[in-house]
Design a protein around this motif. Structure first.
Motif, PDB file in Angstrom:
ATOM      1  N   GLU A  14      -5.092   4.842   0.447  1.00  0.00           N
ATOM      2  CA  GLU A  14      -4.715   3.658  -0.322  1.00  0.00           C
ATOM      3  C   GLU A  14      -5.605   2.446  -0.045  1.00  0.00           C
ATOM      4  OE1 GLU A  14      -0.436   2.926  -0.230  1.00  0.00           O
ATOM      5  OE2 GLU A  14      -0.057   5.026   0.277  1.00  0.00           O
ATOM      6  N   LEU A  15      -6.747   2.665   0.591  1.00  0.00           N
ATOM      7  CA  LEU A  15      -7.620   1.539   0.958  1.00  0.00           C
ATOM      8  C   LEU A  15      -7.904   0.599  -0.211  1.00  0.00           C
ATOM      9  CD1 LEU A  15     -10.363   2.949   3.385  1.00  0.00           C
ATOM     10  CD2 LEU A  15      -8.580   1.275   3.895  1.00  0.00           C
ATOM     11  N   ASP A  16      -8.089   1.161  -1.388  1.00  0.00           N
ATOM     12  CA  ASP A  16      -8.437   0.328  -2.546  1.00  0.00           C
ATOM     13  C   ASP A  16      -7.230   0.022  -3.429  1.00  0.00           C
ATOM     14  OD1 ASP A  16     -11.201   0.274  -1.891  1.00  0.00           O
ATOM     15  OD2 ASP A  16     -11.415   2.301  -2.711  1.00  0.00           O
ATOM     16  N   LEU A  17      -6.042   0.337  -2.935  1.00  0.00           N
ATOM     17  CA  LEU A  17      -4.839   0.185  -3.755  1.00  0.00           C
ATOM     18  C   LEU A  17      -3.852  -0.848  -3.224  1.00  0.00           C
ATOM     19  CD1 LEU A  17      -4.140   3.989  -4.433  1.00  0.00           C
ATOM     20  CD2 LEU A  17      -5.346   2.367  -5.913  1.00  0.00           C
ATOM     21  N   PHE A  18      -3.999  -1.269  -1.977  1.00  0.00           N
ATOM     22  CA  PHE A  18      -3.003  -2.150  -1.364  1.00  0.00           C
ATOM     23  C   PHE A  18      -2.790  -3.437  -2.161  1.00  0.00           C
ATOM     24  CE2 PHE A  18      -4.227   0.272   2.538  1.00  0.00           C
ATOM     25  CZ  PHE A  18      -2.978   0.780   2.813  1.00  0.00           C
ATOM     26  N   GLU A  19      -3.876  -3.985  -2.697  1.00  0.00           N
ATOM     27  CA  GLU A  19      -3.772  -5.247  -3.445  1.00  0.00           C
ATOM     28  C   GLU A  19      -3.242  -5.038  -4.859  1.00  0.00           C
ATOM     29  OE1 GLU A  19      -7.232  -7.733  -3.259  1.00  0.00           O
ATOM     30  OE2 GLU A  19      -7.749  -7.057  -1.231  1.00  0.00           O
ATOM     31  N   LYS A  20      -3.187  -3.787  -5.308  1.00  0.00           N
ATOM     32  CA  LYS A  20      -2.792  -3.490  -6.684  1.00  0.00           C
ATOM     33  C   LYS A  20      -1.332  -3.067  -6.800  1.00  0.00           C
ATOM     34  CE  LYS A  20      -7.510  -1.952  -7.665  1.00  0.00           C
ATOM     35  NZ  LYS A  20      -8.370  -0.796  -8.032  1.00  0.00           N
ATOM     36  N   ARG A  21      -0.616  -3.053  -5.687  1.00  0.00           N
ATOM     37  CA  ARG A  21       0.783  -2.621  -5.708  1.00  0.00           C
ATOM     38  C   ARG A  21       1.647  -3.564  -6.544  1.00  0.00           C
ATOM     39  NH1 ARG A  21       2.231  -1.251   0.632  1.00  0.00           N
ATOM     40  NH2 ARG A  21       1.169   0.776   0.780  1.00  0.00           N
ATOM     41  N   ASP A  22       2.724  -3.002  -7.053  1.00  0.00           N
ATOM     42  CA  ASP A  22       3.701  -3.798  -7.793  1.00  0.00           C
ATOM     43  C   ASP A  22       4.509  -4.679  -6.840  1.00  0.00           C
ATOM     44  OD1 ASP A  22       5.366  -4.722  -9.810  1.00  0.00           O
ATOM     45  OD2 ASP A  22       6.756  -3.064  -9.578  1.00  0.00           O
ATOM     46  N   GLY A  23       4.754  -4.183  -5.645  1.00  0.00           N
ATOM     47  CA  GLY A  23       5.450  -4.934  -4.600  1.00  0.00           C
ATOM     48  C   GLY A  23       4.863  -4.572  -3.254  1.00  0.00           C
ATOM     49  N   ASP A  24       5.226  -5.334  -2.206  1.00  0.00           N
ATOM     50  CA  ASP A  24       4.716  -5.060  -0.851  1.00  0.00           C
ATOM     51  C   ASP A  24       3.188  -5.038  -0.833  1.00  0.00           C
ATOM     52  OD1 ASP A  24       7.272  -4.222   0.858  1.00  0.00           O
ATOM     53  OD2 ASP A  24       7.477  -3.368  -1.145  1.00  0.00           O
ATOM     54  N   VAL A  25       2.604  -6.072  -1.395  1.00  0.00           N
ATOM     55  CA  VAL A  25       1.145  -6.170  -1.498  1.00  0.00           C
ATOM     56  C   VAL A  25       0.534  -6.554  -0.157  1.00  0.00           C
ATOM     57  CG1 VAL A  25      -0.738  -7.490  -2.557  1.00  0.00           C
ATOM     58  CG2 VAL A  25       1.228  -6.756  -3.931  1.00  0.00           C
ATOM     59  N   PHE A  26      -0.600  -5.902   0.182  1.00  0.00           N
ATOM     60  CA  PHE A  26      -1.403  -6.293   1.333  1.00  0.00           C
ATOM     61  C   PHE A  26      -2.847  -6.473   0.876  1.00  0.00           C
ATOM     62  CE2 PHE A  26       2.170  -4.639   3.679  1.00  0.00           C
ATOM     63  CZ  PHE A  26       2.197  -5.413   4.836  1.00  0.00           C
ATOM     64  N   TYR A  27      -3.566  -7.288   1.626  1.00  0.00           N
ATOM     65  CA  TYR A  27      -4.975  -7.525   1.331  1.00  0.00           C
ATOM     66  C   TYR A  27      -5.817  -6.888   2.422  1.00  0.00           C
ATOM     67  CZ  TYR A  27      -2.909 -10.787  -1.917  1.00  0.00           C
ATOM     68  OH  TYR A  27      -2.154 -11.327  -2.926  1.00  0.00           O
ATOM     69  N   ILE A  28      -7.039  -6.523   2.084  1.00  0.00           N
ATOM     70  CA  ILE A  28      -7.898  -5.855   3.065  1.00  0.00           C
ATOM     71  C   ILE A  28      -9.350  -6.182   2.758  1.00  0.00           C
ATOM     72  CG2 ILE A  28      -7.901  -3.702   1.708  1.00  0.00           C
ATOM     73  CD1 ILE A  28      -8.025  -2.198   4.430  1.00  0.00           C
ATOM     74  N   THR A  29     -10.107  -6.517   3.786  1.00  0.00           N
ATOM     75  CA  THR A  29     -11.516  -6.860   3.597  1.00  0.00           C
ATOM     76  C   THR A  29     -12.364  -5.592   3.621  1.00  0.00           C
ATOM     77  OG1 THR A  29     -11.983  -7.111   5.958  1.00  0.00           O
ATOM     78  CG2 THR A  29     -11.122  -9.057   4.789  1.00  0.00           C
ATOM     79  N   GLU A  30     -13.565  -5.698   3.095  1.00  0.00           N
ATOM     80  CA  GLU A  30     -14.494  -4.563   3.121  1.00  0.00           C
ATOM     81  C   GLU A  30     -14.848  -4.202   4.566  1.00  0.00           C
ATOM     82  OE1 GLU A  30     -15.436  -2.604   0.633  1.00  0.00           O
ATOM     83  OE2 GLU A  30     -14.077  -3.789  -0.633  1.00  0.00           O
ATOM     84  N   GLU A  31     -14.948  -5.214   5.432  1.00  0.00           N
ATOM     85  CA  GLU A  31     -15.236  -4.945   6.843  1.00  0.00           C
ATOM     86  C   GLU A  31     -14.129  -4.105   7.474  1.00  0.00           C
ATOM     87  OE1 GLU A  31     -16.105  -7.323  11.061  1.00  0.00           O
ATOM     88  OE2 GLU A  31     -15.363  -8.416   9.300  1.00  0.00           O
ATOM     89  N   THR A  32     -12.878  -4.454   7.173  1.00  0.00           N
ATOM     90  CA  THR A  32     -11.755  -3.691   7.715  1.00  0.00           C
ATOM     91  C   THR A  32     -11.778  -2.259   7.188  1.00  0.00           C
ATOM     92  OG1 THR A  32     -10.395  -5.674   7.931  1.00  0.00           O
ATOM     93  CG2 THR A  32      -9.240  -3.568   7.885  1.00  0.00           C
ATOM     94  N   LYS A  33     -12.078  -2.089   5.929  1.00  0.00           N
ATOM     95  CA  LYS A  33     -12.164  -0.738   5.365  1.00  0.00           C
ATOM     96  C   LYS A  33     -13.182   0.098   6.140  1.00  0.00           C
ATOM     97  CE  LYS A  33     -10.976  -2.044   0.596  1.00  0.00           C
ATOM     98  NZ  LYS A  33     -11.461  -2.107  -0.813  1.00  0.00           N
TER      99      LYS A  33
END
Length: 803
Positions: free
Chosen positions: A98-117
């Motif tokens: 889900e690395l590229d999906l966390f910000e696209k969730r309908d609820g319970d959204v998380f953000y992630i930087t490219e460095e973290t990925k």
């Protein structure tokens, strides 16, 4: 606004702190994962307990720390507030997926930087097939594969994360400090007879405990050093505050607490570090007003603190509590919508000798919760017949604020239920809520008092009617106990249900045990075990049987839908013969499509009695169905049975959190007229809009459930409008109803959403106007805006009660 003024306002700096935490976007943080990987790689030869101890030591020594300008309590879980650490020893699978999906969730959204990925990808090869999930799945027998493939038992949270669902021994941490735990550990280690076989594992455990206690002491010392460093350039009064923070952190939690500030800081350090050690949710504070009160009373008597200063420190703690976060898989969010951590604070109740336990701190906690107005911590009031009236009045004032808190748990049913199961009277009187509505004895109860596998009663009923084949997946789940189309009587259906639910109960036990065995071997929690009696005395971790008590429960979902479905079948198909068996089965298969299908659906809804209206014709049907599960479940102890603890058995629980939404999505159309994939009824609450005769009738229906057997929690959610509670008369009516429910009907729990439909609809349309809107989702509260649309709709659809 009048009610908010009742409790006063946050101090300016706590208001600023609250806003900064709420404004912070939650990011996924790889720092803990990198440090855990570093330690595991360096210690591959070590025993599991030593790996865990050295891992925690490495994290606490090297993780970044900070002290916010507004706070007088220190301690952070991740690189910044509300960020969610990653725990690779449990799994990285869903993170990678889900690395590229966390910000696209309908609820319970998380953000992630490219460095973290990239950081997460870099450690992934080490953890492949080297984590709890992969090894837990390996232990699950092939015969159980159908349940895992379909996610039927809802084991996502158990495989992806730690257990928690516990309250550790905070009282002795404050009273004696970790120094005393260290002393006892050294004595136990030195007195081992190493010629005895089990002493080898005990020796490793004690070594691990000593490493962890030293690591905790050093971690607190890092904050002391940082506070002194910041004090060098700070102006008064912040300079003096920072020096006081340094003094406190030099002392606790290693040394005993002596002041209120020290007690609160020590409690927070333990709460925080347990979350860093393991990311299991429902790690709770327990009876905070009991074990912290002596320090408040002493400070007040000495004039060392004012009540206002104490309240500010409490609000500081609650805001700190909200900084803890956890990233779940998308599948897991369906049962834990709103990123809840379920960190429960229990107040009120009785002392161990049966007297009312309300004290000054109980009132100040209500006041501080009233000021912060946050979804964390989860607040529970322990009700009993002689509860302080002024305290009850204040609890209802908090309720009016609309945060869904406090929930009320009843001493009148929980204490006797515990004693019946072997808990000592003194310990039973000292129980606390854990997470949602589940209960346990603080510092003496092992993992996990509830939240094991889910059993979806309506979905099971559908497979019973379909030759044992799951309607959703088309896979066989149980033996063929007959097809509903061929059944001649309702009794025949119930006989098939009895066989099927017993078969599935056995299957759930097998899966639960496999995962527990994997957890015991792979991820033993050292600090949590050390702080749970009597792990040190027995030389065992919690999962090995170290706790004094060890009772667990799964969760049974869709109680009301099951009741209404059985009533519809019995009334309309067999008794009145208004719907044929073929008509019903065809309508269900087609999700009530077409005019005929809709006509059948309306008949199912309108033509049969509904749970929640005090009608034995429906209420006792679900009791009978439930009894089959309870009778079978009692046969199977947990993996700690016979290894030390009292109990070691299972009991029932309806604390289904928000699983009614996720479980509903996996359930096709049901005989109560519910459409396919729609949410099921939540907890043991009636289905939406089916309770027509007011809250008293709901209470009576719920009270018919075998409450003493459902010790894992009987969760009842009710919804009233703010306008309804605006008058003193109606507030008194609500109180009298709650008292009657607990005193006369042996109710276990009740909680209230105080919000109107119009506000919720406006919040959906204009979320920016309702950032602070909090709702009760299930056994917990959450900000409305972070919930998925489906969960929001489920809350909007709940019946608004009148008094």
């Amino acid at each position: 606004m009048e009610n908010k003024a009742h409790f006063g306002s946050l101090t300016p700096r706590m208001q600023a702190y609250r806003e900064s935490v709420l404004d912070k976007k939650p990011y996924i943080d790889a720092q803990r994962a990198l440090l855990a990987t570093e330690s595991y790689k360096a210690n591959v030869h070590q025993s599991p307990v030593m790996k865990r101890a050295l891992m925690l030591q490495n994290i606490l020594e090297k993780m970044s720390i900070y002290i916010e300008d507004e706070t007088v309590l220190v301690g952070n879980q991740a690189s910044s507030n509300r960020d969610a650490p990653v725990f690779p020893e449990y799994t990285l699978k869903f993170i990678l997926d889900e690395l590229d999906l966390f910000e696209k969730r309908d609820g319970d959204v998380f953000y992630i930087t490219e460095e973290t990925k990239e950081q997460i990808r870099s450690i992934a090869p080490f953890w492949e097939n080297n984590n709890l999930r992969s090894r837990g799945e390996m232990l699950i027998p092939e015969e159980m594969s159908v349940y895992m493939e379909t996610g039927f038992f809802g084991m996502e949270g158990k495989l992806n994360a730690g257990d928690a669902h516990i309250v550790v021994d905070y009282a002795n941490v404050l009273k004696k400090g970790l120094r005393d735990f260290e002393r006892r550990t050294r004595e136990y280690k030195e007195n081992l007879d190493l010629t005895e076989t089990e002493s080898i594992s005990k020796y490793q455990f004690y070594k691990a405990v000593l490493i962890v206690i030293e690591a905790v002491k050093h971690f607190a010392g890092r904050y002391a050093a940082l506070a002194r460093e910041k004090a060098e350039t700070a102006a008064e009064p912040r300079k003096s505050e920072l020096l006081e923070i340094a003094r406190v952190c030099d002392k606790v939690p290693y040394e005993p607490a002596e002041t209120f500030h020290e007690a609160v800081q020590a409690t927070w350090f333990i709460q925080l570090i347990l979350q860093i050690e393991s990311n299991g949710h429902s790690l709770s504070y327990g009876r905070f007003d009991q074990y912290v009160y002596p320090y408040l009373a002493s400070d007040l008597e000495k004039g060392a603190i004012t009540e206002d200063q104490a309240v500010e420190l409490l609000t500081n703690l609650w805001i700190k509590t909200l900084t803890i976060n956890k990233v779940r898989s998308q599948a897991h969010t369906f049962s834990s919508a709103g990123s809840p951590m379920y960190q429960n604070v229990t107040i009120g109740g009785q002392t161990t000798d049966g007297k009312d336990a309300v004290n000054k701190l109980s009132f100040l906690i209500l006041k501080s919760i009233g000021q912060t107005r946050l979804p964390q911590p989860n607040l529970t009031v322990r009700y009993h017949r002689n509860l302080n009236q002024a305290f009850m009045d204040e609890a209802l004032e908090v309720l009016k604020l609309g945060t869904g808190m406090p929930a009320f748990n009843s001493d009148e049913v929980i204490i006797p239920s515990f004693i019946e199961k072997g808990v000592s009277k003194e310990d039973a009187y000292n129980y606390s809520a854990v997470g949602c509505v589940e209960t346990a004895v603080p510092g003496k109860w092992g993992y996990r008092c509830t939240g094991m596998s889910y059993l979806n009663f309506p979905r099971i009923l559908l497979m019973v009617m379909n030759n044992g084949i799951d309607v959703t997946s088309g896979k066989r789940f149980v033996k063929d106990y007959g097809n509903f189309r061929d059944m001649e009587s309702f009794d025949e259906l119930m006989a098939a249900w009895d066989k099927a639910i017993r078969e599935l109960t056995r299957a759930s036990v097998i899966v639960e045990n496999a995962i527990d065995v994997a957890s015991e071997k792979e991820v033993p929690d050292i600090l949590c075990s050390a702080l749970t009696q009597d792990c040190l005395g027995r030389g065992k971790t919690i999962k090995e049987g170290g706790a004094i008590y060890d009772f667990i429960s799964g969760l049974q979902v869709g109680i009301a839908d099951m009741a209404d479905s059985l009533a519809a079948i019995k009334t309309l198909v067999f008794d009145r013969k208004e719907i044929t068996k073929d008509q019903l089965m065809d309508a269900l298969a087609n999700d009530f499509a077409g005019e005929e299908g809709e006509a059948i659906r309306q008949k199912l809804i309108e033509g049969a009695p509904k749970y929640g209206n005090d009608d034995d014709a429906v209420d006792l049907l679900v009791v009978k169905a439930y009894e089959s599960y309870i009778d079978e479940m009692k046969k199977y102890p947990n993996t700690r049975y016979g290894r030390g603890p009292i109990g070691g058995i299972r009991y029932a629980g309806t604390s289904s959190i928000s699983a009614n939404v996720g479980q509903g999505y996996g359930t096709m159309a049901t005989p109560n007229g519910r459409h396919a994939r729609q949410p099921l009824a939540e907890g043991c609450s009636p289905a939406h809009a089916m309770d027509k005769h007011g809250p008293t009738a709901v209470f009576k229906s719920v009270s018919k459930l075998p409450t003493h057997e459902i010790t894992g929690g009987v969760l009842l959610n009710q919804k009233v409008t703010p306008a309804l509670l605006a008058s003193r008369e109606n507030l008194k009516k609500l109180e009298l109803m709650v008292r009657t429910f607990f005193d006369r009907l042996e109710g276990y729990h009740v909680q209230y959403n105080v919000v109107d439909r119009a506000t919720l609809l406006d919040a959906q349309a204009h979320p920016e106007k309702h950032r602070d809107l909090i709702v009760r989702v299930a056994g917990y509260s959450a900000f409305f805006n972070v919930l998925s649309r489906q969960t929001q709709d489920d809350i909007i659809a709940r019946t608004e009660q009148t008094l």
